[in-house]
Each structure stands twice: as C-alpha cells, then as structure tokens.
Write an enzyme that holds these catalytic residues in place. Structure first.
Site: not given
Length: 353
Positions: A17, A20, A48, A50, A68, A91, A226
């Site tokens: 990650c 990203k 949103s 989310d 992902d 997720d 998460d």
C-alpha cells in the site's frame, strides 16, 4: 538484532500500500469525475470515501464490490500472493460483508519465470479459500513489473452495512492489528529489519480481518474501516467526515516496536510523508515523539479494522478479540466537532471517565 538475509529475487522493489496514490491527489481527481443520475439502490459509491461500493439487490441482500492490487513488498512470491489477497479481501469485512467470489488481477513480465507467477497465485488462492470464497477467474497483462491483487464480491444485509462515517460522539475507537508494517518492510529492503520483525509483519499482513469482523458482529458497531495506505490517521480523518472529532491515545495504540527504532533512523516511506502532508492540517500532536508520529502516519498493507464502537461494548469487544489472539486495543474516542480545534488530537494517556 539479527539482520534479514537479502534474497536473490529481484521482483521486490517496494510495494504494497506504499505504492498507492496520495489521498490528497486522489480526492482532487475523483471530485472532478461526472457522477451521472443518482441510483437509489447504490447505497455507497466512490464519492463517500468508503472502503467498497455497496449496491442493494433486494430487501435483504446487497452486493459489496471492491478491488485492490499492488507491487510486491516482500521477496517470497507465495507470501506476496497471500498478503495481496488478504489486503484485497479486507474491504469486504470493513463493510460488514461476507466474501463470495474473487477475480485475479495480474501484471507480469513475460520474460520472468512463470513459477514465480504460479506461487503468487497459489498464495492468493489459499486466502480466498480461507475467506470462504471462490476464485472464479481473472485478467492478466504483460507488464515490465509484477503487480497482483483481487477484485472481490461479497454480500451483506443492507441493514447491517458498516459505513466508515457513521460514528457517534462518545464511541470508543478499537484497532485490531498493530501498526508499523510499512516502516518495517522499508527497513527490510535495505537490510536493516530483523528476521523477527519481518516475521511479525508478515504474520499480521496475512491475517484475514474475517476473524475480527465475525466477533464484532455481536456488538454495536457504528462505523468501520480498514487501515491501509492512507495510514491510521488518514483513515481516521475519513471516518470523521467533517462531522466529528477524535482523541487518540498514542500509548494505547498497538505497534510493532521495531518500527519505532527504524522511524528514528529515518527509514521512512514516501507514502508516509504524503500522509503527513495530507493530514497535518487536521492533526494536533501533543507531546508525541517523532517516531510515534511516523508510525501513526505509516501506510499499512493489509492493516487491521478500525471500529467506532458503543462505549458500553468497547471493553468486552477488546477482551473477546484478544482472546481470539488478535492484538486489539481501545485507542481513542470520538468527540463532537469543534471548529476552533483541529479535528484529531493525539496525546499520551487515556481519559478514564
């Protein structure tokens, strides 16, 4: 500390990650996209902030959809496959759902040994099976570097969806995994992380959030996310959604101790610095060490769940999570928003009311 032996493999150049895009850049791009006509059955979309999209099918069923993928952050391809899959599956759990199907996403150099690809996909497949889902296909392209992940579909009762921005003032914040894997993986790439630290990081990154989510279903959870590339503080900021504030108890946050050592040695990630730049206007650090600041801003690969829990349920939930072998802890609480203060205050010591 015993140093990690450098692997002869070359496909690990830094990933997970940490690869990203920064939250600030991404927000600006997404804000300019055309949204089209609102769909009343789309309960949660990209606007949103989310963890996944949620689309209602009928009164009792909604689809949870996410994807992902990223480059490797460890040298062993089988382990990388497990980490990437665990991260992608997360997720679904953050939204309160159950995993049903997954599709592989593969970028792979044609000249690289296909046994490496096989090991990556074997690791991913094992985690999908552990999640209770079915691996049903995928898509691959020839690329100049390795990238792997999943597109995942799950289901959830619309009445049980856990959005990330529905917390309430007075809720306690519970984190289910330790922070610090980004810093430790960075230290490992330059031969500075101990074997023990990497083993701890890998064990965390390959632990499905399924188990924490199943336990949490028995408690009153108002919001959940998460913790991944935007860091603990970045994802907490998204949870607050401009409507709430938060107090974080830095000495209660579960962390990988060696991450503090490497942060003091400035073995940091560029993504961590992007997280600092993005969150600095929202966060008030009060007497917190530089190393601890960096851990709170560290991009996590396959991090834990961060839940806003009814105060009366918090201690019992933490107890049950720990009994299940998870390093969960109460790490702060949600407050009413105060426009005269920064929305997140990080301090030492829990306010024992």
């Amino acid at each position: 500390m015993e140093k990690q032996v450098e692997s002869p493999m070359t496909f690990c150049r830094g990933g997970g990650c940490t690869a990203k895009l920064g939250a600030g850049v991404l927000s600006r791009v997404l804000s300019k996209l055309p949204k089209g006509e609102p769909d009343p059955m789309l309960l949660i979309g990209y606007d949103s902030k989310d963890d996944a999209a949620v689309y209602q099918i009928d009164d009792h069923t909604a689809i949870v959809q996410t994807l992902d993928f990223f480059p490797p952050m460890v040298d062993d391809p089988y382990t990388f496959g497990k980490i990437a899959a665990t991260n992608a599956l997360s997720d679904i759990y953050a939204m309160g759902g159950q995993v049903k199907t997954a599709l592989n996403i593969v970028c792979f150099p044609e000249k690289m040994d296909l046994n490496i690809l096989g090991e990556i996909m074997r690791g991913g497949s094992e985690k999908v099976i552990e999640a209770g889902g079915s691996l049903v296909g995928g898509h691959s392209i020839a690329d100049d570097s390795v990238k792997y992940g999943l597109s995942v579909m799950g289901v959830v009762d619309p009445a049980s969806v856990l959005a990330n921005n529905q917390g309430k003032a007075g809720d306690y914040l519970i984190l289910t995994k330790k922070l610090g894997v980004g810093i430790i993986c960075t230290a490992n790439r330059v031969g500075e992380a101990s074997v023990e630290a990497m083993e701890e990081a890998v064990a965390s990154m390959t632990t499905l959030n399924k188990y924490a989510a199943e336990i949490a279903h028995n408690y009153e959870i108002h919001a959940c996310t998460d913790v991944t590339g935007f860091s603990f503080l970045g994802h907490l900021h998204e949870m607050l959604d401009g409507k709430l504030a938060a107090e974080v108890w830095a000495d209660q946050v579960p962390i990988m101790k060696e991450a503090l050592i490497h942060a003091d040695e400035f073995l940091l990630t560029a993504a961590g610095q992007r997280n600092r730049n993005y969150t600095e206007e929202f966060v008030d650090f009060q007497g917190i060490s530089f190393a601890m600041e960096e851990v709170l801003l560290d991009p996590q690969t396959s991090g834990g769940l961060l839940m806003a829990v009814k105060k009366e349920d918090a201690k019992e939930l933490v107890k049950e999570l720990r009994n299940a072998g998870l390093p969960a802890a109460m790490v702060g609480k949600l407050l009413d928003f105060d426009p005269d203060k920064k929305e997140i205050m990080v301090k030492v010591g829990e306010n024992n009311e």
